[in-house]
Write a protein that holds these residues in place. Structure first.
Motif, PDB file in Angstrom:
ATOM      1  N   LEU A  12       0.843  -1.198   0.000  1.00 33.87           N
ATOM      2  CA  LEU A  12       0.000   0.000   0.000  1.00 33.87           C
ATOM      3  C   LEU A  12       0.883   1.255   0.000  1.00 33.87           C
ATOM      4  CD1 LEU A  12      -2.768  -1.125   2.517  1.00 33.87           C
ATOM      5  CD2 LEU A  12      -2.940  -1.016   0.013  1.00 33.87           C
ATOM      6  N   ARG A  35       3.189  -3.912   4.895  1.00 32.07           N
ATOM      7  CA  ARG A  35       4.150  -4.032   6.003  1.00 32.07           C
ATOM      8  C   ARG A  35       3.787  -3.047   7.120  1.00 32.07           C
ATOM      9  NH1 ARG A  35      10.303  -2.487   4.766  1.00 32.07           N
ATOM     10  NH2 ARG A  35       9.222  -0.542   4.296  1.00 32.07           N
ATOM     11  N   LYS A  39      -1.199   2.198   6.874  1.00 28.85           N
ATOM     12  CA  LYS A  39      -1.519   2.733   5.540  1.00 28.85           C
ATOM     13  C   LYS A  39      -2.855   2.193   5.017  1.00 28.85           C
ATOM     14  CE  LYS A  39       3.077   3.968   4.019  1.00 28.85           C
ATOM     15  NZ  LYS A  39       4.179   3.512   3.176  1.00 28.85           N
ATOM     16  N   ILE A  77       8.564 -10.454   1.237  1.00 24.83           N
ATOM     17  CA  ILE A  77       7.191 -10.911   1.526  1.00 24.83           C
ATOM     18  C   ILE A  77       7.071 -12.418   1.243  1.00 24.83           C
ATOM     19  CG2 ILE A  77       4.758 -10.668   0.841  1.00 24.83           C
ATOM     20  CD1 ILE A  77       5.462  -7.668   0.220  1.00 24.83           C
TER      21      ILE A  77
HETATM   22  P1  NAP Z   1       6.190   3.379  -2.543  1.00 30.24           P
HETATM   23  O1  NAP Z   1       5.162   4.458  -2.369  1.00 30.24           O
HETATM   24  O2  NAP Z   1       7.600   3.705  -2.192  1.00 30.24           O
HETATM   25  O3  NAP Z   1       5.697   2.147  -1.670  1.00 30.24           O
HETATM   26  C1  NAP Z   1       6.550   1.071  -1.479  1.00 30.24           C
HETATM   27  C2  NAP Z   1       5.761  -0.107  -0.963  1.00 30.24           C
HETATM   28  O4  NAP Z   1       6.664  -1.218  -0.834  1.00 30.24           O
HETATM   29  C3  NAP Z   1       5.129   0.108   0.401  1.00 30.24           C
HETATM   30  O5  NAP Z   1       3.936  -0.625   0.492  1.00 30.24           O
HETATM   31  C4  NAP Z   1       6.196  -0.459   1.325  1.00 30.24           C
HETATM   32  O6  NAP Z   1       5.706  -0.868   2.577  1.00 30.24           O
HETATM   33  C5  NAP Z   1       6.602  -1.679   0.512  1.00 30.24           C
HETATM   34  N1  NAP Z   1       7.896  -2.209   0.911  1.00 30.24           N
HETATM   35  C6  NAP Z   1       9.107  -1.651   0.708  1.00 30.24           C
HETATM   36  N2  NAP Z   1      10.080  -2.440   1.209  1.00 30.24           N
HETATM   37  C7  NAP Z   1       9.452  -3.515   1.752  1.00 30.24           C
HETATM   38  C8  NAP Z   1       9.904  -4.693   2.404  1.00 30.24           C
HETATM   39  N3  NAP Z   1      11.203  -4.924   2.608  1.00 30.24           N
HETATM   40  N4  NAP Z   1       8.974  -5.584   2.807  1.00 30.24           N
HETATM   41  C9  NAP Z   1       7.664  -5.373   2.595  1.00 30.24           C
HETATM   42  N5  NAP Z   1       7.160  -4.294   1.974  1.00 30.24           N
HETATM   43  C10 NAP Z   1       8.054  -3.363   1.554  1.00 30.24           C
HETATM   44  O7  NAP Z   1       6.203   2.826  -4.030  1.00 30.24           O
HETATM   45  P2  NAP Z   1       5.055   2.938  -5.133  1.00 30.24           P
HETATM   46  O8  NAP Z   1       5.152   4.266  -5.785  1.00 30.24           O
HETATM   47  O9  NAP Z   1       3.760   2.488  -4.568  1.00 30.24           O
HETATM   48  O10 NAP Z   1       5.584   1.899  -6.197  1.00 30.24           O
HETATM   49  C11 NAP Z   1       5.275   0.519  -6.119  1.00 30.24           C
HETATM   50  C12 NAP Z   1       5.708  -0.150  -7.418  1.00 30.24           C
HETATM   51  O11 NAP Z   1       4.977   0.448  -8.495  1.00 30.24           O
HETATM   52  C13 NAP Z   1       7.198   0.016  -7.720  1.00 30.24           C
HETATM   53  O12 NAP Z   1       7.740  -1.172  -8.214  1.00 30.24           O
HETATM   54  C14 NAP Z   1       7.206   1.111  -8.776  1.00 30.24           C
HETATM   55  O13 NAP Z   1       8.314   1.006  -9.662  1.00 30.24           O
HETATM   56  C15 NAP Z   1       5.887   0.848  -9.494  1.00 30.24           C
HETATM   57  N6  NAP Z   1       5.422   2.048 -10.183  1.00 30.24           N
HETATM   58  C16 NAP Z   1       5.227   3.193  -9.470  1.00 30.24           C
HETATM   59  C17 NAP Z   1       4.843   4.351 -10.141  1.00 30.24           C
HETATM   60  C18 NAP Z   1       4.630   5.641  -9.389  1.00 30.24           C
HETATM   61  O14 NAP Z   1       4.571   6.688 -10.040  1.00 30.24           O
HETATM   62  N7  NAP Z   1       4.492   5.635  -8.075  1.00 30.24           N
HETATM   63  C19 NAP Z   1       4.652   4.328 -11.524  1.00 30.24           C
HETATM   64  C20 NAP Z   1       4.849   3.130 -12.221  1.00 30.24           C
HETATM   65  C21 NAP Z   1       5.240   1.996 -11.540  1.00 30.24           C
HETATM   66  P3  NAP Z   1       5.647   0.215   3.787  1.00 30.24           P
HETATM   67  O15 NAP Z   1       4.405   1.028   3.549  1.00 30.24           O
HETATM   68  O16 NAP Z   1       5.603  -0.611   4.999  1.00 30.24           O
HETATM   69  O17 NAP Z   1       6.904   1.046   3.680  1.00 30.24           O
END
Ligand code: NAP
Length: 291
Positions: A12, A35, A39, A77
């Motif tokens: 999330l 995690r 959220k 995970i």
């Molecule tokens: P984000 O806001 O940084 O969120 C990261 C997520 O990963 C959170 O749920 C975090 O949990 C979890 N996480 C990180 N390390 C972890 C671990 N060791 N164990 C368990 N959970 C962990 O990232 P996001 O923007 O949502 O992006 C998610 C994916 O979508 C990425 O692969 C990204 O490349 C892709 N994506 C994102 C975008 C964008 O614009 N945001 C666009 C295209 C693709 P916590 O909440 O506990 O930290």
């Protein structure tokens, strides 16, 4: 078969929250795991159910969507208590961005634990999700894709299915991102020219945006040229680009602005010219890149 309106969302972050919200908006029964459990609060207030563990989230629904930071997070995970066992008989749509190798390994791992697996690469920002044209690259077994498609359509109307190789979505993501970063580097060098010349850089951005649709059509043509293998001049002789990139480099040198981008570009075109490709279509530069 899946209950077609039940889904679990693992992760999330900025993207996962939007994914969960889009499913809720469409009347899905959504089970969440993240995690950091807090959220989920706003989504739970809207009717989602927070699972006590990742394993429980996977057990609850036939279809799970995972979207976490990277594959290290996904692997963390996968290694959690009960997750491997909970995957048995589940369909996991992995929307975490990764490399082709990440996708291949994750598919093998998921299959070993009895799960159907799909790989997806989201090519949009969170605010752009859920639209009819939101781009999402997907790959994996066709039958799995057919089952997952109604779920994925909630997230992105512009799904491109790239076939059975799980790695395909990640590979195409890298190919399209290469286009974006190449363009971005050129754009930033252009911004330095604009600054140096005293132009309004926002105006420069608007002019570039106006050029883009025509440029996109040109790129499409050059892709078709490469695929056909016929590099006879059809739109743009290589020689024009040899001279243009040389001019950009020379002007940067004279102006005393950064020369890294034009040095790289002019160097490639100069080598292509020296290799005798100057009289062919621009896309013939690919022949240099193949060696
Ligand atoms: P984000 O806001 O940084 O969120 C990261 C997520 O990963 C959170 O749920 C975090 O949990 C979890 N996480 C990180 N390390 C972890 C671990 N060791 N164990 C368990 N959970 C962990 O990232 P996001 O923007 O949502 O992006 C998610 C994916 O979508 C990425 O692969 C990204 O490349 C892709 N994506 C994102 C975008 C964008 O614009 N945001 C666009 C295209 C693709 P916590 O909440 O506990 O930290």
């Amino acid at each position: 078969m899946s209950n077609n309106k039940e889904v679990s969302v693992l992760g999330l972050g900025a993207m996962g929250v939007v994914i969960a919200r889009l499913f809720l908006d469409q009347g899905y029964k959504v089970t969440l795991w993240n995690r950091s459990a807090d959220k989920a609060d706003a989504l739970v207030a809207r009717g989602a159910v927070l699972a006590r563990s990742a394993a429980e989230a996977l057990r609850v629904s036939r279809v799970a969507v995972m979207c976490v930071y990277d594959y290290r997070a996904a692997d963390a995970i996968f290694a959690m208590d009960g997750v491997a066992a909970a995957l048995d008989g589940r369909l996991l749509a992995q929307l975490t961005t990764g490399s082709p190798k990440d996708a291949r390994e994750a598919e093998v791992w998921a299959h070993r634990h009895g799960a159907a697996y799909l790989e997806g690469a989201i090519q949009a920002a969170p605010d752009q999700m859920g639209r009819p044209d939101t781009p999402l690259l997907v790959s994996g077994a066709q039958a799995v894709f057919v089952e997952a498609e109604p779920f994925l359509k909630v997230l992105a109307g512009g799904i491109v299915y790239l076939g059975e190789k799980a790695s395909a979505a990640a590979a195409m993501d890298l190919a399209t991102l290469s286009s974006i970063y190449g363009t971005m580097l050129g754009f930033l060098h252009g911004a330095r020219i604009a600054e140096h010349e005293g132009f309004d850089v926002a105006e420069y951005g608007r002019i570039v945006a106006g050029i883009m649709p025509t440029f996109a059509g040109f790129l499409q043509h050059e892709g078709a040229v490469i695929q056909s293998g016929d590099f006879t001049i059809s739109q743009s002789p290589m020689r024009i680009s040899v001279e243009a990139t040389q001019r950009i480099l020379q002007t940067a040198q004279e102006a005393g602005i950064n020369t890294e981008f034009p040095t790289f570009a002019a160097g490639l075109f100069r080598r292509a010219d020296a290799a005798g490709l100057g009289g062919e279509e621009l896309a013939a530069l690919i022949k240099l890149l193949r060696h």
